[in-house]
Structure formats: C-alpha cells, structure tokens
Motif scaffolding. Structure first.
Motif, short mmCIF file in Angstrom:
data_model
loop_
_atom_site.label_atom_id
_atom_site.label_comp_id
_atom_site.label_asym_id
_atom_site.label_seq_id
_atom_site.Cartn_x
_atom_site.Cartn_y
_atom_site.Cartn_z
N CYS A 1 1.05 -0.97 -0.20
CA CYS A 1 -0.06 0.18 0.32
C CYS A 1 1.07 1.42 -0.07
CB CYS A 1 -0.77 0.28 1.70
SG CYS A 1 -2.38 -1.56 1.24
N GLU A 2 0.07 2.17 -0.72
CA GLU A 2 1.09 3.35 -0.31
C GLU A 2 -0.07 4.06 0.11
OE1 GLU A 2 3.50 5.29 -3.89
OE2 GLU A 2 3.74 3.18 -4.20
N ASP A 3 0.22 6.01 0.73
CA ASP A 3 -0.94 6.17 1.07
C ASP A 3 -0.33 8.60 0.27
OD1 ASP A 3 -1.23 5.76 2.81
OD2 ASP A 3 0.42 5.91 4.68
N ILE A 4 -1.49 8.86 0.08
CA ILE A 4 -2.15 10.11 -0.06
C ILE A 4 -2.64 11.25 0.57
CG2 ILE A 4 -2.77 11.25 -1.63
CD1 ILE A 4 -2.76 9.70 -4.24
N PHE A 5 -1.77 11.91 1.28
CA PHE A 5 -2.64 13.31 1.70
C PHE A 5 -3.00 13.84 1.21
CE2 PHE A 5 0.86 11.57 5.19
CZ PHE A 5 -0.40 11.46 6.71
N PHE A 6 -4.42 14.61 1.66
CA PHE A 6 -5.16 15.38 2.07
C PHE A 6 -5.51 16.21 2.20
CE2 PHE A 6 -9.73 16.44 0.72
CZ PHE A 6 -9.66 17.68 -0.06
N ALA A 7 -5.32 18.38 1.39
CA ALA A 7 -4.80 19.24 1.94
C ALA A 7 -5.87 20.19 1.88
CB ALA A 7 -3.76 19.01 2.74
N THR A 8 -5.87 21.03 1.94
CA THR A 8 -6.78 22.61 1.44
C THR A 8 -5.73 23.35 1.51
OG1 THR A 8 -8.13 22.74 3.17
CG2 THR A 8 -9.01 21.21 1.03
N ALA A 9 -6.13 24.92 1.18
CA ALA A 9 -5.28 25.60 1.79
C ALA A 9 -5.95 26.59 2.64
CB ALA A 9 -5.17 26.68 0.57
N SER A 10 -7.46 26.44 2.53
CA SER A 10 -7.87 27.24 3.05
C SER A 10 -9.46 26.22 3.57
CB SER A 10 -8.86 28.72 2.96
OG SER A 10 -9.45 28.12 1.72
N ASP A 11 -10.36 26.51 4.27
CA ASP A 11 -11.81 25.83 4.77
C ASP A 11 -13.18 25.99 3.10
OD1 ASP A 11 -11.06 24.88 7.22
OD2 ASP A 11 -11.84 26.69 7.72
N GLU A 12 -12.44 27.18 2.26
CA GLU A 12 -13.43 26.97 1.18
C GLU A 12 -12.29 26.46 -0.19
OE1 GLU A 12 -14.87 30.51 -2.03
OE2 GLU A 12 -13.96 31.17 0.30
N TYR A 13 -13.47 25.15 -0.44
CA TYR A 13 -12.04 24.53 -1.66
C TYR A 13 -13.01 23.54 -2.20
CZ TYR A 13 -12.54 20.50 1.73
OH TYR A 13 -13.62 19.48 2.86
#
Length: 310
Positions: free
Chosen positions: A154-166
């Motif tokens: 298995c491998e991982d991918i982190f999901f992130a955003t620059a702000s709370d609006e996306y």
C-alpha cells in the motif's frame, strides 16, 4: 538518455525515436525566467525545482499534486535520492514545500504521495502550512514479499487544502460496484440499479482504494519511470478536487501522469521535472492524449473495479 532496451513483442511501454526527441525537446521550457501564468499554462518546465520555484507566478494553481521522492534510496536518472534519517527527511520537505505553496489560490487543494515510512514525517510538515483533511491509502497489487515482515502493498496520499473553502465533487468519483445480494423495498430496487442484466450500486468513495493498477508493460500508459503512478489514480484526485478548466500543478512531474490526465479531463496543467528524458516521455504522452482520451479503469464517467475489463 537511457540506452535502448530489448522489449517483448507485446510490450507497449512508451519509446521515443531520435526525431521525436528533437521535436519534443523544442516544446519543453528549458530556459528559466520570470513567468506569467499564461506563459507556463499547459507547459513542462525542465529544471531543478529549487531553481525554478522563484520564477513561478503566485496564486495560479487550483490543484497541487506532489509525488516527491519517498525516504528511500532510489535512482531517478538525473537525481539519486538516498535514504536519510526522519529528521533529515523533514528538513528536506521543509526546504521546498512552504516555498511552493505561494502558487496556490486561496481555494486550492493539495495531494501529496508517500509511503508508510515517510507518512508520519510528511504529516508533521503538512499540518504546519495546510489544513490536512484525510489520508488516502491505495492498494498496490504488486509488491515484494518478505519472510520476516508483512508484504508492503500500500501507499498513502495526504489530502489537504489551503483554506476551509475548496472544491470537492464527490459525484465525479463514485465507484460502480456489483450488488451480490440485491434488496428490494415494495418490489423496487433499494439503493441499486440494473443495466444490461447486471445489478450495481454507485458508492461513495472511501479513503481506502483497492481498484488501482500499477502501470505495467502491456499498458500503453507505461514508461520506464521507476515510480510511475497510474492515470486512474490521478484521475480520481483531479476529478474530485478541480473543476473543468482548472490548473493542475505538479512540481515533481516524472513521466507526466498528472499533466496527461489533466489534459484528458479538460483541465490545464503545468509541471516541473529535472530529468530531460522524463520530460520528453511526458511530452509524447501529452501529444498522444490529443487523440486518445481513454483512461484505463475509468469509462463513461465511472471508476470500475480492478480487473473489470474496463
């Protein structure tokens, strides 16, 4: 450039003729200067990331996909990455990640690939600068066995955003799964549909993906890149986290999967890659994508289960 390899009869791994190398080299940006967003839209920049970062415009990216070297010893042709301590790997991430984030729009999303060994270090750095929202784990159907440990599959991918609006379009990434025990309510299908005699359900995607195939020699998307990600994998990220005509940016472009998928799905792209040979592979794949829009495992707006024939 790598030496010519002898390939099996049905091997579909991408190759380049000498004439193609010359043609595609002319289409790649190899001279650094201050760029406007328009000048690098749908372009590959052949350069070292640390040199190129300062020439990029600000706030032009809707979706950032990053597939950096994991903390493993690996030869990438123009660069060899050697395994280092956890603290040193965090320092490596800190040396470029905060600087590259200035290209993001306030509503941008970010996906960063890693493996189990680098996952904790990456999370520690990411949460300093972004809103980390999830960690996707995807199953590799290939992997080396071990006599005294669990097989690393298995491998991982982190999901992130620059702000709370996306932007997030869950309907674009639902998975079509076969219904083995269909349930009816008042004689009508409950939460499933039927087509061509087959019963199926459109399910919400979770953060574990078991429908991804690693590119291999019989797939036309395959290249000789040592850590190539599949088009289907990146298609999920792009469809979920960018609208049509959005800009997808990849600072570790490799053989071009993110750019190719962005083009096939009606998005714009920009990528940076240090290895000229990888850039040429990516440029040819983009050329082929002018006429071939198919993404293996994704058809008629549906992500199909692995080995479903799609």
């Amino acid at each position: 450039m790598s030496q010519e390899k002898h390939r099996a009869k049905n091997n579909r791994t991408l190759t380049l003729s000498e004439n193609e190398k010359k043609i595609y080299a002319e289409q790649i940006v190899q001279e650094l200067r201050q760029f406007s967003a328009k000048e690098i839209l749908d372009k590959i920049i052949c350069a070292d990331l640390f040199s190129a970062m300062e020439f990029l415009p600000e706030k032009f990216v809707d979706l950032l996909i990053i597939d950096p070297p994991y903390n493993l010893t690996k030869n990438f042709g123009a660069m060899k990455f050697s395994k280092i301590s956890d603290s040193s790997y965090c320092e490596y991430l800190e040396s470029w990640l905060p600087k590259i984030l200035r290209v993001l729009k306030p509503t941008a999303s970010v996906y960063v690939c890693c493996d189990w060994q680098s996952s904790a270090d990456l999370y520690f750095v990411l949460k300093k600068y972004l809103r980390v929202r999830n960690r996707i784990t995807w199953q590799r159907e290939k992997g080396r066995g071990a006599k005294s440990n669990w097989k690393n599959s298995c491998e991982d991918i982190f999901f992130a955003t620059a702000s709370d609006e996306y932007f997030f379009d869950v309907d674009a990434v639902k998975l079509k799964r076969a219904v083995l025990a269909p349930y009816r309510q008042n004689g009508m299908p409950k939460d499933w549909n039927e087509s061509d005699g087959k019963k199926f359900r459109m399910t919400h995607p979770g953060n574990f993906w078991d429908d991804i195939s690693i590119p291999f020699w019989s797939m036309p998307e395959n290249t000789d890149h040592p850590t190539q990600k599949s088009e289907k994998l990146f298609a999920k990220l792009i469809l979920a986290s960018s609208p049509v005509d959005a800009v997808v940016f990849d600072p570790f472009l490799g053989s071009g999967t993110s750019a190719v998928v962005a083009k096939k799905l009606g998005r714009h792209f920009c990528g940076i890659e240090k290895n000229l040979e990888y850039c040429l592979w990516a440029q040819k794949r983009l050329d082929l994508a002018e006429h071939e829009k198919k993404i293996q495992g994704y058809e008629d707006g549906v992500f199909w289960e692995r080995n479903s024939g799609k």
